[in-house]
Every structure is written in C-alpha cells, then in structure tokens.
Design a protein around this motif. Sequence first.
Motif, PDB file in Angstrom:
ATOM      1  N   PHE A  89       0.778  -1.228   0.000  1.00 18.39           N
ATOM      2  CA  PHE A  89       0.000   0.000   0.000  1.00 18.39           C
ATOM      3  C   PHE A  89       0.817   1.288   0.000  1.00 18.39           C
ATOM      4  O   PHE A  89       0.239   2.368   0.040  1.00 18.39           O
ATOM      5  N   HIS A  90       2.128   1.214  -0.074  1.00 18.75           N
ATOM      6  CA  HIS A  90       2.908   2.451  -0.153  1.00 18.75           C
ATOM      7  C   HIS A  90       2.831   3.003  -1.589  1.00 18.75           C
ATOM      8  O   HIS A  90       2.429   2.295  -2.521  1.00 18.75           O
ATOM      9  N   PRO A  91       3.161   4.260  -1.799  1.00 21.04           N
ATOM     10  CA  PRO A  91       2.913   4.897  -3.105  1.00 21.04           C
ATOM     11  C   PRO A  91       3.522   4.161  -4.291  1.00 21.04           C
ATOM     12  O   PRO A  91       2.871   4.021  -5.332  1.00 21.04           O
ATOM     13  N   GLU A  92       4.762   3.710  -4.164  1.00 16.25           N
ATOM     14  CA  GLU A  92       5.389   3.038  -5.305  1.00 16.25           C
ATOM     15  C   GLU A  92       4.665   1.738  -5.630  1.00 16.25           C
ATOM     16  O   GLU A  92       4.471   1.399  -6.805  1.00 16.25           O
ATOM     17  N   ALA A  93       4.246   0.991  -4.615  1.00 20.81           N
ATOM     18  CA  ALA A  93       3.535  -0.264  -4.855  1.00 20.81           C
ATOM     19  C   ALA A  93       2.202  -0.011  -5.550  1.00 20.81           C
ATOM     20  O   ALA A  93       1.793  -0.779  -6.430  1.00 20.81           O
ATOM     21  N   ARG A  94       1.523   1.077  -5.187  1.00 18.85           N
ATOM     22  CA  ARG A  94       0.200   1.342  -5.749  1.00 18.85           C
ATOM     23  C   ARG A  94       0.248   1.655  -7.245  1.00 18.85           C
ATOM     24  O   ARG A  94      -0.785   1.586  -7.919  1.00 18.85           O
ATOM     25  N   GLU A  95       1.408   1.984  -7.755  1.00 18.41           N
ATOM     26  CA  GLU A  95       1.528   2.245  -9.190  1.00 18.41           C
ATOM     27  C   GLU A  95       1.466   0.967 -10.025  1.00 18.41           C
ATOM     28  O   GLU A  95       1.295   1.032 -11.246  1.00 18.41           O
ATOM     29  N   ASN A  96       1.570  -0.185  -9.383  1.00 18.77           N
ATOM     30  CA  ASN A  96       1.693  -1.443 -10.109  1.00 18.77           C
ATOM     31  C   ASN A  96       0.398  -2.241 -10.208  1.00 18.77           C
ATOM     32  O   ASN A  96       0.400  -3.367 -10.723  1.00 18.77           O
ATOM     33  N   TYR A  97      -0.712  -1.698  -9.717  1.00 20.87           N
ATOM     34  CA  TYR A  97      -1.987  -2.413  -9.810  1.00 20.87           C
ATOM     35  C   TYR A  97      -3.128  -1.406  -9.850  1.00 20.87           C
ATOM     36  O   TYR A  97      -2.952  -0.212  -9.566  1.00 20.87           O
ATOM     37  N   ASP A  98      -4.313  -1.918 -10.202  1.00 25.47           N
ATOM     38  CA  ASP A  98      -5.520  -1.092 -10.208  1.00 25.47           C
ATOM     39  C   ASP A  98      -6.433  -1.411  -9.035  1.00 25.47           C
ATOM     40  O   ASP A  98      -7.170  -0.540  -8.571  1.00 25.47           O
ATOM     41  N   VAL A  99      -6.414  -2.648  -8.585  1.00 24.61           N
ATOM     42  CA  VAL A  99      -7.263  -3.086  -7.477  1.00 24.61           C
ATOM     43  C   VAL A  99      -6.480  -4.081  -6.630  1.00 24.61           C
ATOM     44  O   VAL A  99      -5.777  -4.939  -7.171  1.00 24.61           O
ATOM     45  N   VAL A 100      -6.610  -3.971  -5.313  1.00 30.68           N
ATOM     46  CA  VAL A 100      -6.093  -5.000  -4.410  1.00 30.68           C
ATOM     47  C   VAL A 100      -7.258  -5.875  -3.962  1.00 30.68           C
ATOM     48  O   VAL A 100      -8.295  -5.367  -3.535  1.00 30.68           O
ATOM     49  N   VAL A 101      -7.093  -7.182  -4.083  1.00 29.18           N
ATOM     50  CA  VAL A 101      -8.062  -8.135  -3.554  1.00 29.18           C
ATOM     51  C   VAL A 101      -7.490  -8.682  -2.257  1.00 29.18           C
ATOM     52  O   VAL A 101      -6.456  -9.362  -2.257  1.00 29.18           O
ATOM     53  N   GLY A 102      -8.135  -8.346  -1.149  1.00 26.42           N
ATOM     54  CA  GLY A 102      -7.687  -8.828   0.155  1.00 26.42           C
ATOM     55  C   GLY A 102      -8.473 -10.047   0.568  1.00 26.42           C
ATOM     56  O   GLY A 102      -9.555 -10.328   0.040  1.00 26.42           O
ATOM     57  N   MET A 103      -7.958 -10.750   1.539  1.00 24.85           N
ATOM     58  CA  MET A 103      -8.605 -11.983   1.975  1.00 24.85           C
ATOM     59  C   MET A 103      -9.653 -11.751   3.060  1.00 24.85           C
ATOM     60  O   MET A 103     -10.544 -12.569   3.250  1.00 24.85           O
ATOM     61  N   TYR A 104      -9.565 -10.606   3.752  1.00 27.61           N
ATOM     62  CA  TYR A 104     -10.555 -10.331   4.787  1.00 27.61           C
ATOM     63  C   TYR A 104     -10.715  -8.815   4.924  1.00 27.61           C
ATOM     64  O   TYR A 104      -9.910  -8.028   4.412  1.00 27.61           O
ATOM     65  N   HIS A 105     -11.772  -8.429   5.601  1.00 28.36           N
ATOM     66  CA  HIS A 105     -12.247  -7.050   5.670  1.00 28.36           C
ATOM     67  C   HIS A 105     -11.154  -6.051   6.061  1.00 28.36           C
ATOM     68  O   HIS A 105     -10.810  -5.131   5.308  1.00 28.36           O
ATOM     69  N   ASP A 106     -10.589  -6.200   7.249  1.00 28.02           N
ATOM     70  CA  ASP A 106      -9.670  -5.180   7.751  1.00 28.02           C
ATOM     71  C   ASP A 106      -8.341  -5.152   7.004  1.00 28.02           C
ATOM     72  O   ASP A 106      -7.648  -4.124   7.018  1.00 28.02           O
ATOM     73  N   GLN A 107      -7.983  -6.243   6.364  1.00 31.27           N
ATOM     74  CA  GLN A 107      -6.713  -6.283   5.642  1.00 31.27           C
ATOM     75  C   GLN A 107      -6.636  -5.188   4.588  1.00 31.27           C
ATOM     76  O   GLN A 107      -5.570  -4.616   4.342  1.00 31.27           O
ATOM     77  N   VAL A 108      -7.761  -4.870   3.952  1.00 29.42           N
ATOM     78  CA  VAL A 108      -7.747  -3.861   2.898  1.00 29.42           C
ATOM     79  C   VAL A 108      -8.535  -2.599   3.252  1.00 29.42           C
ATOM     80  O   VAL A 108      -8.254  -1.528   2.711  1.00 29.42           O
ATOM     81  N   LEU A 109      -9.519  -2.701   4.151  1.00 30.16           N
ATOM     82  CA  LEU A 109     -10.282  -1.500   4.485  1.00 30.16           C
ATOM     83  C   LEU A 109      -9.520  -0.560   5.403  1.00 30.16           C
ATOM     84  O   LEU A 109      -9.739   0.659   5.366  1.00 30.16           O
ATOM     85  N   ILE A 110      -8.631  -1.086   6.232  1.00 28.48           N
ATOM     86  CA  ILE A 110      -7.828  -0.188   7.067  1.00 28.48           C
ATOM     87  C   ILE A 110      -6.947   0.713   6.206  1.00 28.48           C
ATOM     88  O   ILE A 110      -6.975   1.942   6.365  1.00 28.48           O
ATOM     89  N   PRO A 111      -6.159   0.184   5.264  1.00 30.02           N
ATOM     90  CA  PRO A 111      -5.372   1.106   4.428  1.00 30.02           C
ATOM     91  C   PRO A 111      -6.248   2.005   3.560  1.00 30.02           C
ATOM     92  O   PRO A 111      -5.920   3.177   3.356  1.00 30.02           O
ATOM     93  N   ALA A 112      -7.371   1.487   3.051  1.00 30.83           N
ATOM     94  CA  ALA A 112      -8.231   2.306   2.198  1.00 30.83           C
ATOM     95  C   ALA A 112      -8.788   3.501   2.960  1.00 30.83           C
ATOM     96  O   ALA A 112      -8.790   4.637   2.457  1.00 30.83           O
ATOM     97  N   LYS A 113      -9.247   3.263   4.186  1.00 29.48           N
ATOM     98  CA  LYS A 113      -9.841   4.359   4.954  1.00 29.48           C
ATOM     99  C   LYS A 113      -8.777   5.279   5.557  1.00 29.48           C
ATOM    100  O   LYS A 113      -9.036   6.454   5.810  1.00 29.48           O
ATOM    101  N   THR A 114      -7.591   4.735   5.760  1.00 28.02           N
ATOM    102  CA  THR A 114      -6.504   5.591   6.243  1.00 28.02           C
ATOM    103  C   THR A 114      -6.062   6.569   5.160  1.00 28.02           C
ATOM    104  O   THR A 114      -5.826   7.749   5.429  1.00 28.02           O
ATOM    105  N   LEU A 115      -5.978   6.092   3.940  1.00 25.96           N
ATOM    106  CA  LEU A 115      -5.518   6.932   2.838  1.00 25.96           C
ATOM    107  C   LEU A 115      -6.585   7.914   2.361  1.00 25.96           C
ATOM    108  O   LEU A 115      -6.259   9.007   1.906  1.00 25.96           O
ATOM    109  N   ALA A 116      -7.852   7.528   2.436  1.00 25.89           N
ATOM    110  CA  ALA A 116      -8.895   8.369   1.821  1.00 25.89           C
ATOM    111  C   ALA A 116     -10.200   8.252   2.596  1.00 25.89           C
ATOM    112  O   ALA A 116     -11.222   7.837   2.045  1.00 25.89           O
ATOM    113  N   PHE A 117     -10.166   8.645   3.861  1.00 31.39           N
ATOM    114  CA  PHE A 117     -11.360   8.469   4.695  1.00 31.39           C
ATOM    115  C   PHE A 117     -12.543   9.273   4.171  1.00 31.39           C
ATOM    116  O   PHE A 117     -13.668   8.790   4.139  1.00 31.39           O
ATOM    117  N   HIS A 118     -12.324  10.506   3.751  1.00 29.03           N
ATOM    118  CA  HIS A 118     -13.436  11.352   3.319  1.00 29.03           C
ATOM    119  C   HIS A 118     -13.746  11.216   1.832  1.00 29.03           C
ATOM    120  O   HIS A 118     -14.800  11.680   1.379  1.00 29.03           O
TER     121      HIS A 118
END
Length: 359
Positions: free
Chosen positions: A264-293
């Motif tokens: 989820f760091h900036p350089e890594a995010r340039e290499n994909y369009d979507v992250v598929v996580g295995m469970y809720h908090d694995q991907v929603l925590i970074p998503a809401k941290t980066l763009a809560f509003h």
Amino acid sequence: MSARKKSPLVLTLGEPAGVGPELVIRAWQARAGENGGPADLPAFLVVGDPALLARRAAQLGVSLPLAPCTPEDATDLFSDALPILPAGPKATAEPGTPDASSAACVLAGLEKGVELVKARRAAALVTNPLAKSVMYEAGFRFPGHTEYLAACAGGPEGLAPRPVMMIWSPLLAVVPATIHVPYRDVPQLLTVDLLVETGRIIAQDMACRFGLAHPRLAFAGLNPHAGENGTLGREDEEVVRPAIAALREAGIDARGPLSADTLFHPEARENYDVVVGMYHDQVLIPAKTLAFHDGVNVTLGLPFIRTSPDHGTAFDLAGTGRANPASLIAALRLARRLADEEAHHQPAQPAGKPAGEAS
C-alpha cells in the motif's frame, strides 16, 4: 425527455435519524461550486419523505426549496431546487434517535430507487447509510444494502447475482474477498472458486464501468509474507495461488499472492488497479486511512450501478451540522462517471495473457 438529456442519479435518504438527510442537503448546496463544493456535481433525484428533509433543513437553519417531481424532470429542476420523489411513510425519527418509522421509510426509498434504475429512468443508485440494528428489529433479513440489492436485481431463473464490495478512491481501490465475518472463519471461507469468481467480476466491471480494458488485480496473501512458501500457513499456496493461475489462464492480469504489509505504499500502488484482500480489515484499514473522506463503496456484479458513502449513520453527528458530505459527493460523482462509461462501453475483445506471461 430529450435523447441528449442524461437521466439523473437516484439518491436514498438512508436512516432518517442518521446523517443521511443532512448529507443530502449539504450535497445539493454544493452544486455549481456553491459553499466550496465541486462545480461538476451531477444532478440527482431524492426518493423519500419530503417532510423529513424540510424538517431537517429547518433544524440546520438552511433554506431548502424542494421540487416534487418525476425522474424525467429532475435534471432541469436541479439547479434551482432539490428534486424529490415522495416514497414511503412519513419518517418521525429525530436526529440520533431512530424510531419505528425508520425501517419502513428506508425500505420504501430503496425499493423505489431500485425500481427506477431497473427501469432505466435513473442512471445509477446512490444509497445513504442505513442502521442495520434498526432494520433487523423490523424483520429485515439481509446483512445489509449489498445483499438486499442483489436479491432485488434478480437474474436467470430467479438467481440473484453475486455482489462484490469495492472501496474506491482516487488513491486506492480494494475488494475484500470475505466481508463481514469473524476473522476465525476466514480460512475456511476462502476457496479457489470464491477468489476466481471475485476476480472475474472485478475484471468485468473495471472494464465496462471504469474503462480499464486490462485491469491489474493484486491479490494479498492471507498469511504474513504471503505464507513464506507455505512455512507460515498453507492457504496462500493451496488456495490463493491456484486461483490466480486460473484467472491468468482466463486472460485476466492477476498477480500474487503478495505480502500485504508492502502493498500500500505509493510506489507499490503504481503497479496495480485493485487490491483483492482476503478479509475485511486487511484492505479497508489502508483504504480508509488513505482516503477516509473520499472513499466510495461501490457494488460490483449488479446489473445496475450502485455507490454509497464509505461511512455509517453517525448518530452522534446527526443534527449537529458537522457531518462531512465529502464521501457522499464522491459517491455521486463516481456514480455519474460509471454510468457515462457504461453507456459508451463497447464490448472489448477477449483479453490476452498478462504481459510477460508465456503463451
């Protein structure tokens, strides 16, 4: 209606005692750049109780002209008044205090919204948050909006489509393969079939609605360091990796399993369009941290477009005038973008194998 006129979005009020009604008012105030809002806010039609909106506006000290109308007239009226299509019973709930009127009001708005998008009288459905506990007390049998909308959508032989929840923002788009389930149940729920079906739905909607002909899907591993070749758990080798291989064989650019702690760091995010996580908090925590509003909840896999703010009813903020409409505005703007893309989408040629893969 003119062939050139775009159908409006349809917007539900959500839980009457929550922030939904206030967000609707604030979003309409943001049209044409007013109050610092985006100048390109798309036209929308509210479905619900006009008296509730009028009462909430008075409580907030806002002058709110309401225009009861049909979807066909909403776009023309939008600049001067808030278009609303009355639906359901009166909502008597006060801010922060839901009552027995809430569930019936919410359901009526949802039913009307689904009816309008299915009939193509509205371009997309945008839903404000509901209170699940209130709905359950009234006999609502679905875990939430997503499952209810899938059941309403129908399908061949009465089979409901399988919806996929995406949290989207300009910085990051994520999909949890399992959603609102206890963490202890995740390993048993993860299957090759689940991940393959999820990946196919994501790839299809990213192509026809987001305009990405060859979306890049990055799959996070379940275990630390994606299992370290099976030494930290076998799920990544026995479930995630075979699912990725199947998706790649189908021409979908699927990558992984990848260690979630470096995804989820900036350089890594340039290499994909979507992250598929295995469970809720694995991907929603970074998503809401980066763009809560700015985060938007998008339901993939439905025959119509549905978006929603990426937050709940916020009973503690209801009626205070402090609720932030940014996520609702983002949901409205994204719904319009997806509807326009889908309207112009032409079936793409079958995708080739991901770059760098041998024939």
